[in-house]
Design an enzyme around this catalytic site. Structure first.
Site, PDB file in Angstrom:
ATOM      1  N   GLU A  99      -5.476  -8.560   1.249  1.00 45.90           N
ATOM      2  CA  GLU A  99      -6.065  -8.227   2.555  1.00 45.90           C
ATOM      3  C   GLU A  99      -7.543  -7.948   2.353  1.00 45.90           C
ATOM      4  O   GLU A  99      -7.938  -7.263   1.400  1.00 45.90           O
ATOM      5  CB  GLU A  99      -5.448  -6.950   3.169  1.00 45.90           C
ATOM      6  CG  GLU A  99      -4.068  -7.124   3.718  1.00 45.90           C
ATOM      7  CD  GLU A  99      -3.518  -5.833   4.336  1.00 45.90           C
ATOM      8  OE1 GLU A  99      -4.314  -4.975   4.787  1.00 45.90           O
ATOM      9  OE2 GLU A  99      -2.290  -5.691   4.351  1.00 45.90           O
TER      10      GLU A  99
ATOM     11  N   GLU B  67       0.789  -1.231   0.000  1.00 49.32           N
ATOM     12  CA  GLU B  67       0.000   0.000   0.000  1.00 49.32           C
ATOM     13  C   GLU B  67       0.825   1.287   0.000  1.00 49.32           C
ATOM     14  O   GLU B  67       0.795   2.053   0.983  1.00 49.32           O
ATOM     15  CB  GLU B  67      -0.956   0.025   1.205  1.00 49.32           C
ATOM     16  CG  GLU B  67      -1.906  -1.151   1.265  1.00 49.32           C
ATOM     17  CD  GLU B  67      -2.997  -0.981   2.328  1.00 49.32           C
ATOM     18  OE1 GLU B  67      -3.042   0.087   2.977  1.00 49.32           O
ATOM     19  OE2 GLU B  67      -3.814  -1.892   2.496  1.00 49.32           O
TER      20      GLU B  67
HETATM   21  C1  FCB Z   1      -4.244  -1.974   5.682  1.00 53.75           C
HETATM   22  C2  FCB Z   1      -2.866  -2.349   6.176  1.00 53.75           C
HETATM   23  C3  FCB Z   1      -2.861  -3.346   7.300  1.00 53.75           C
HETATM   24  C4  FCB Z   1      -3.999  -3.106   8.275  1.00 53.75           C
HETATM   25  C5  FCB Z   1      -5.303  -2.970   7.545  1.00 53.75           C
HETATM   26  C6  FCB Z   1      -6.502  -2.788   8.446  1.00 53.75           C
HETATM   27  O1  FCB Z   1      -4.215  -0.695   5.154  1.00 53.75           O
HETATM   28  O2  FCB Z   1      -2.085  -2.862   5.121  1.00 53.75           O
HETATM   29  O3  FCB Z   1      -1.604  -3.323   7.903  1.00 53.75           O
HETATM   30  O4  FCB Z   1      -3.714  -2.015   9.049  1.00 53.75           O
HETATM   31  O5  FCB Z   1      -5.241  -1.916   6.641  1.00 53.75           O
END
Ligand code: FCB
Length: 460
Positions: A369, A173
């Site tokens: 994620e 990210e």
């Molecule tokens: C993302 C991050 C991760 C976590 C989630 C909720 O942006 O990559 O580390 O904090 O959000």
């Protein structure tokens, strides 16, 4: 297989053959043991009073490095076939450059061997935001040499672990590093300078491309990158241009660089009064367009914008301060929302995947994620997090809807294995499918862990 969750079997039936299923974590959020590594910008940030909501710092986090075998057993028990983790750069190179730490290498040898020993595929990330503080003191990502530092670090990881790891992401990210770190200033290093945020965005993408080259030439066969992408929704026609610009700053700008289209013209135009973009060079653009073997997408929530001044209040990632050049809009997530204030809207995961596949054709996608924070109720009978179970059920279905639309989606990772240090929110926001008590370090699987295990284990 019988399950307490009636939806598990129908969901499992949709999992494509050879699909990767896993859980994800990151170094700073779970490792602890900060005394055996170099300092990172997140140590500096978290130790500054007022930066992290509850004052939590890197220790003990989930004290993961003291619990590696037990934690890997837990992961294995979920029926996954992969584990996504990140290396801590300052653990391998205390000052970011120079000779590696033998202890750091040994720590990750134990982790990687433990992952492989349980028949799981390691999905490693090089940089999940914990930049060595020593490099920050040399200008951090604003230093035009930062891509060199990063490539040297990438080569070190490839040389040492390349005999056991194929899949490595360069960055996690970069949008967050650039805009939460340098525009809104709510993440390390806590800078509020929109011009610098745009330069950091560019330099991170150059570093990623250069890192991909370094990984590949040192024998890593499957290098990739992880972006947080989403669907931007204009709630009324008046904000259509602003919503398009937000889409540009959040999604298009990253995908356009990767696809070799350069920085989108409309983004350059709308940020003219902030920066002249003179740091962009042809050589840098060519590096940023280096081919990736896969793209990871972290998806949590859509972004809804409206012209009314009924802003929903302080929500991480949702304010005009995060988007240089954007003004006069409100961020208006609908209900239902998670404890982060983030709207729950699974169809936006499908649209994000479909749109990304159009914008960056030919690149396999992973959801690296996806998950939700809720205020869990802990009782003697366990943690019945029905809201998180529903979130996973609906988003997994949404992911497979994208597959039905022809998206080349190869895998899904739940965020997160553990309740952990949620950055500036500290322990106050819990994303885990396994509860972690920071004092006793007890791990307790929640219903969501049992649900995912039933889905993953009953796949065909
Ligand atoms: C993302 C991050 C991760 C976590 C989630 C909720 O942006 O990559 O580390 O904090 O959000």
């Amino acid at each position: 297989m019988s399950s307490d969750f009636p939806d598990a079997a129908s969901l499992a039936a949709r999992i494509p053959h050879d699909f990767t299923l896993g859980v994800a974590t990151s170094s700073w959020q779970i490792e602890g043991s900060s005394e055996t590594r170099g300092r990172s910008i997140w140590d500096e940030f978290a130790e500054t009073p007022g930066r992290v909501l509850d004052g939590a710092t890197a220790d003990p986090a989930c004290d993961h490095l003291a619990h590696i075998p037990e934690d890997l057993d837990l992961i294995h028990d979920l029926g996954v076939n992969a584990y996504r983790f990140s290396f801590s750069w300052p653990r391998l190179l205390h000052n970011g450059v120079g000779s590696p730490s033998a202890k750091g290498l040994d720590t990750y040898d134990r982790l990687v061997d433990g992952i492989l020993g349980r028949g799981l595929t390691p999905f490693a990330t090089l940089y999940h935001w914990d930049l060595p503080q020593a490099l920050q003191e040399r200008g951090g990502w604003l230093n035009p040499d930062s891509h060199q530092w990063f490539a040297e670090y990438a080569a070190l990881v490839a040389d040492h672990f390349g005999d056991r790891i194929d899949t490595v992401a360069t960055l996690n990210e970069p949008w967050v590093s650039a805009f939460l770190g340098y525009a809104a200033g709510v993440h390390a290093p806590g800078v509020t300078n929109p011009a610098q945020s745009l330069e950091v965005f560019y330099r991170l993408m150059v570093a990623s491309g250069y890192g991909i080259q370094a990984l590949r030439s040192a024998g890593i066969t499957n290098p990739g990158l992880v972006l947080n992408l989403t669907t931007v929704i204009a709630e009324d026609e008046d904000v259509t241009p602003q919503a398009h610009l937000i889409d540009g700053l959040h999604n298009r700008m990253f995908l356009d660089l990767l696809a070799g289209r350069g920085v989108p013209e409309d983004v350059q135009e709308h940020t003219q009064s902030i920066t002249d973009w003179s740091f962009v060079t042809d050589e840098g653009l060519a590096l940023a367009a280096e081919k990736i073997d896969w793209l990871g997408i972290n998806y949590y929530t859509p972004i809804r914008v409206a012209s009314v001044s009924a802003d929903a209040g302080k929500i991480v990632g949702q304010s005009a301060s995060v988007y240089p050049g954007v003004s006069g809009v409100s961020f208006v997530p609908h209900e239902p929302r998670t404890a982060m204030g983030w709207e729950i809207h699974a169809p936006s995961l499908t649209s994000t995947l479909v749109t990304t596949a159009e914008r960056l054709p030919g690149v396999p996608l992973y959801i690296t994620e996806n998950g939700a924070a809720f205020d869990d109720v802990v009782s003697s009978e366990g943690i019945h997090d029905a809201n998180r179970v529903a979130y996973y059920r609906d988003h997994l279905h949404a992911a497979f809807d994208a597959v039905d639309h022809g998206v080349d989606l190869r895998g899904y990772f739940a965020w997160s294995l553990f309740d952990n240090l949620e950055w500036a929110e500290g322990w106050t926001k819990r994303f885990g499918i396994v509860r972690v008590d920071a004092d006793s370090q007890t791990r307790t699987p929640k219903d969501s862990a049992r649900f995912l295990r039933d889905v993953f284990r009953s796949r065909g």
